[in-house]
Design a protein around this motif. Structure first.
Motif, mmCIF file in Angstrom:
data_model
loop_
_atom_site.group_PDB
_atom_site.id
_atom_site.type_symbol
_atom_site.label_atom_id
_atom_site.label_comp_id
_atom_site.label_asym_id
_atom_site.label_seq_id
_atom_site.Cartn_x
_atom_site.Cartn_y
_atom_site.Cartn_z
ATOM 1 N N ALA A 289 -46.217 45.347 16.512
ATOM 2 C CA ALA A 289 -46.712 44.240 15.703
ATOM 3 C C ALA A 289 -47.644 43.378 16.548
ATOM 4 O O ALA A 289 -47.561 43.338 17.771
ATOM 5 N N GLY A 290 -48.564 42.708 15.859
ATOM 6 C CA GLY A 290 -49.470 41.813 16.554
ATOM 7 C C GLY A 290 -50.928 42.193 16.323
ATOM 8 O O GLY A 290 -51.257 43.081 15.521
ATOM 9 N N LYS A 291 -51.804 41.507 17.057
ATOM 10 C CA LYS A 291 -53.246 41.716 16.909
ATOM 11 C C LYS A 291 -53.688 42.888 17.775
ATOM 12 O O LYS A 291 -53.284 43.003 18.936
ATOM 13 N N HIS A 292 -54.557 43.750 17.228
ATOM 14 C CA HIS A 292 -55.050 44.927 17.941
ATOM 15 C C HIS A 292 -56.568 45.037 17.782
ATOM 16 O O HIS A 292 -57.160 44.487 16.841
ATOM 17 N N SER A 293 -57.187 45.748 18.713
ATOM 18 C CA SER A 293 -58.610 46.069 18.618
ATOM 19 C C SER A 293 -58.768 47.583 18.630
ATOM 20 O O SER A 293 -57.976 48.299 19.266
ATOM 21 N N LEU A 294 -59.807 48.062 17.941
ATOM 22 C CA LEU A 294 -60.003 49.502 17.799
ATOM 23 C C LEU A 294 -61.470 49.849 17.947
ATOM 24 O O LEU A 294 -62.345 49.155 17.422
ATOM 25 N N GLN A 295 -61.757 50.922 18.674
ATOM 26 C CA GLN A 295 -63.090 51.509 18.773
ATOM 27 C C GLN A 295 -62.955 53.015 18.729
ATOM 28 O O GLN A 295 -61.882 53.576 19.002
ATOM 29 N N MET A 296 -64.081 53.696 18.405
ATOM 30 C CA MET A 296 -64.079 55.157 18.393
ATOM 31 C C MET A 296 -65.318 55.689 19.087
ATOM 32 O O MET A 296 -66.336 54.996 19.216
ATOM 33 N N MET A 297 -65.242 56.944 19.512
ATOM 34 C CA MET A 297 -66.347 57.636 20.162
ATOM 35 C C MET A 297 -66.339 59.075 19.687
ATOM 36 O O MET A 297 -65.276 59.672 19.498
ATOM 37 N N ALA A 298 -67.538 59.641 19.481
ATOM 38 C CA ALA A 298 -67.654 61.058 19.133
ATOM 39 C C ALA A 298 -68.075 61.842 20.373
ATOM 40 O O ALA A 298 -68.869 61.371 21.182
ATOM 41 N N ILE A 299 -67.534 63.054 20.506
ATOM 42 C CA ILE A 299 -67.830 63.913 21.651
ATOM 43 C C ILE A 299 -68.280 65.270 21.127
ATOM 44 O O ILE A 299 -67.629 65.856 20.263
ATOM 45 N N SER A 300 -69.417 65.761 21.626
ATOM 46 C CA SER A 300 -69.932 67.058 21.181
ATOM 47 C C SER A 300 -69.109 68.185 21.776
ATOM 48 O O SER A 300 -68.307 67.986 22.702
ATOM 49 N N SER A 301 -69.356 69.405 21.276
ATOM 50 C CA SER A 301 -68.657 70.572 21.815
ATOM 51 C C SER A 301 -69.020 70.824 23.265
ATOM 52 O O SER A 301 -68.269 71.453 24.014
ATOM 53 N N GLY A 302 -70.196 70.318 23.671
ATOM 54 C CA GLY A 302 -70.622 70.468 25.057
ATOM 55 C C GLY A 302 -70.182 69.326 25.954
ATOM 56 O O GLY A 302 -70.552 69.284 27.133
ATOM 57 N N GLY A 303 -69.432 68.359 25.386
ATOM 58 C CA GLY A 303 -68.924 67.260 26.190
ATOM 59 C C GLY A 303 -69.804 66.023 26.217
ATOM 60 O O GLY A 303 -69.506 65.076 26.950
ATOM 61 N N LYS A 304 -70.882 66.006 25.420
ATOM 62 C CA LYS A 304 -71.756 64.840 25.392
ATOM 63 C C LYS A 304 -71.120 63.748 24.545
ATOM 64 O O LYS A 304 -70.716 63.986 23.408
ATOM 65 N N GLU A 305 -71.048 62.531 25.099
ATOM 66 C CA GLU A 305 -70.356 61.437 24.434
ATOM 67 C C GLU A 305 -71.333 60.489 23.743
ATOM 68 O O GLU A 305 -72.426 60.217 24.250
ATOM 69 N N SER A 306 -70.913 59.981 22.598
ATOM 70 C CA SER A 306 -71.689 58.949 21.913
ATOM 71 C C SER A 306 -71.318 57.588 22.487
ATOM 72 O O SER A 306 -70.390 57.452 23.293
ATOM 73 N N ALA A 307 -72.047 56.576 22.066
ATOM 74 C CA ALA A 307 -71.641 55.205 22.383
ATOM 75 C C ALA A 307 -70.399 54.875 21.559
ATOM 76 O O ALA A 307 -70.112 55.505 20.539
#
Length: 325
Positions: A289-307
């Motif tokens: 319980a309580g306040k939370h923060s959430l972010q996400m990132m996409a990763i390609s099959s070759g391992g390249k990461e998005s912002a």
């Protein structure tokens, strides 16, 4: 019978007689004969071209039909008065004329001496009035991680700089006013460039309409970042086991990483689609319980990461009865 005569002069008529004798010692002499040697091939100049290198330097090129030396006479009148020379015997000729004045018309003539002396007709060229811009960024061979790179450079104060990418004008930048006569300019490319190799050059034009020569061609490489997922507003469920369900869309074939309160919470595969994008849904359970923060990132099959996505905050309440929002 064949006799070869060497060392004769070109384009000259010679008289000769043929003499012979047999085994018995009898001799014979022909009547007087004549033969004329071939004339030398005249030296011919073709393809004369003057290319400005800067507002004070030009390059003069031409060809000859056989090897010859190189000379250019030049000046502000047909009296010329100055010359550049190379004694190298070549068929492709290149000479630089330096120390010229900007925005001045010069007369010149090209001369090559090979078999004969060839003199091309008098002609004129005019030096550029303003220098070519200097592109500072991207540097030659630089890799930029965006399809809309920022172009930065120097040019004549208050001139318009036409930035040319892949032989198409990508935009026009105004050079800032400067007491030194040279100001900086910048241009953000509006139309996104595709990933891969690109070329860039530029031309300046001042307020009087005078145009510079083109800046040297540079190359740079665009690598596009992996696309960031789109996350919609999450659905929060309170209760004895509070949870949050996240929805969104991402690039097909991505692996999605979830960050909860700044730490990696979990990863999951988004799936495949021929459209290139796929929707996703994920419920996070066993949360406190309580306040939370959430972010996400996409990763390609070759391992390249998005912002990472923008930060999303939500509050969970642990109660005996669940609520939805």
């Amino acid at each position: 019978h064949t006799v070869t005569l060497a060392g004769l002069a070109n384009d000259t008529t010679y008289h000769f007689q043929a003499l012979g004798s047999d085994q018995a010692g009898n001799t014979g002499t022909s009547s007087d004969q004549t033969a004329t040697t071939n004339a030398l091939e005249a030296t011919v100049i073709t393809g004369v071209l003057v290319t400005p290198i800067s507002e004070t330097i030009v390059e003069v090129t031409w060809t000859t039909n056989h090897r010859a030396d190189s000379k250019v006479r030049y000046g502000k009148t047909t009296d010329y008065g100055k010359e550049v020379y190379s004694g190298a015997l070549v068929t492709s000729h290149v000479l630089l004329i330096t120390g010229l004045e900007p925005n001045v018309q010069y007369h010149y003539e090209v001369i090559s001496t090979g078999n004969t002396v060839a003199i091309d007709a008098d002609a004129t060229f005019t030096t550029p009035s303003i220098p070519a811009p200097t592109i500072l960024r991207p540097t030659d061979g630089e890799t930029v991680a965006t399809g809309r790179p920022l172009i930065v450079g120097l040019s004549k104060s208050q001139s318009d700089v036409f930035v040319i990418i892949d032989d198409v004008v990508a935009g026009v930048a105004k050079t800032k006013k400067s007491s030194s006569g040279v100001g900086d300019f910048s241009l953000r490319v509006k139309k996104g460039l595709v990933a891969g190799d690109h070329t860039i050059r530029s031309v300046a034009r001042d307020a009087n309409g005078n145009t510079s020569i083109e800046s040297p061609i540079r190359s740079f490489v665009v690598t596009l970042p992996y696309p960031t997922p789109t996350v919609f507003s999450p659905i929060v469920r309170d209760g004895t086991n509070p949870s949050v369900t996240i929805y969104g869309v991402t690039k097909s074939g991505s692996t999605l990483k979830v960050f909860l309160d700044g730490n990696t919470h979990e990863t999951f595969a988004a799936g495949e689609s021929i459209t290139g994008t796929v929707p996703f849904q994920r419920t996070l359970t066993n949360l406190s319980a309580g306040k939370h923060s959430l972010q996400m990132m996409a990763i390609s099959s070759g391992g390249k990461e998005s912002a990472r996505t923008s930060l999303i905050t939500f509050t969970l309440i642990k109660t005996a009865n669940a609520r939805s929002q």
